[in-house]
Write an enzyme that holds these catalytic residues in place. Structure first.
Site, PDB file in Angstrom:
ATOM      1  N   ILE A   1      -8.487  -3.061  -1.025  1.00  0.00           N
ATOM      2  CA  ILE A   1      -9.916  -2.765  -1.101  1.00  0.00           C
ATOM      3  C   ILE A   1     -10.165  -1.443  -1.838  1.00  0.00           C
ATOM      4  O   ILE A   1     -11.259  -1.217  -2.353  1.00  0.00           O
ATOM      5  CB  ILE A   1     -10.509  -2.728   0.335  1.00  0.00           C
TER       6      ILE A   1
ATOM      7  N   HIS B   1       2.984  -3.975   5.622  1.00  0.00           N
ATOM      8  CA  HIS B   1       2.494  -4.430   4.312  1.00  0.00           C
ATOM      9  C   HIS B   1       3.270  -3.744   3.207  1.00  0.00           C
ATOM     10  O   HIS B   1       3.599  -2.557   3.310  1.00  0.00           O
ATOM     11  CB  HIS B   1       0.993  -4.167   4.148  1.00  0.00           C
TER      12      HIS B   1
END
Ligand code: 5GP
Ligand code: ZN
Length: 115
Positions: free
Chosen positions: A31, A101
């Protein structure tokens, strides 16, 4: 994990620009991109960090996530120009979301050492 933002993305409860998915991993655009291509590759299963995954003996999962990162990089056209795969582990190293991640960054020159 009910309060984990990345688990919510896996569940489709929070929208994300998904670029790759398979039976064990999902990849979506960061994002707050730090490069022209910035994708996060995560396991569908919640595990907080690389350290926790290792402590749990999740070797296969870790291999799967890393392989998925390479597949995403190729799919994003980064194979030739190169890319960086980063796994921040712990707040002191910049980890802010505690669901494992791997960042895949590319599309611009990347300096070394990282900050
Ligand atoms: P970390 O700092 O833990 O290594 O990386 C977490 C990354 O997740 C950051 O780069 C941040 O921009 C990204 N991120 C945080 N929340 C969201 C979100 O809701 N959606 C997406 N696509 N990325 C997020
Ligand atoms: Zn999670």
């Amino acid at each position: 994990m009910s309060n984990c933002i990345f688990c919510k993305i896996v569940a489709g409860e929070i929208p994300a620009q998904v670029v790759y998915e398979d039976e064990r991993a999902v990849a979506f655009r960061d994002i707050n991109a730090q490069a022209p291509t910035h994708v996060l590759v995560i396991p569908r299963a919640h595990v907080a960090s690389l350290a926790e995954a290792s402590e749990r003996g999740e070797r296969e999962l870790l291999g799967h996530v890393l392989d998925a990162a390479a597949r995403v990089a190729a799919q994003e056209g980064l194979r030739e120009g190169g890319y960086r795969t980063v796994i921040n582990t712990g707040a002191g190293a910049g980890q802010s979301v505690f669901h494992l991640h791997a960042h895949v960054l590319g599309g611009r020159p990347l300096s070394w050492p990282p900050g």
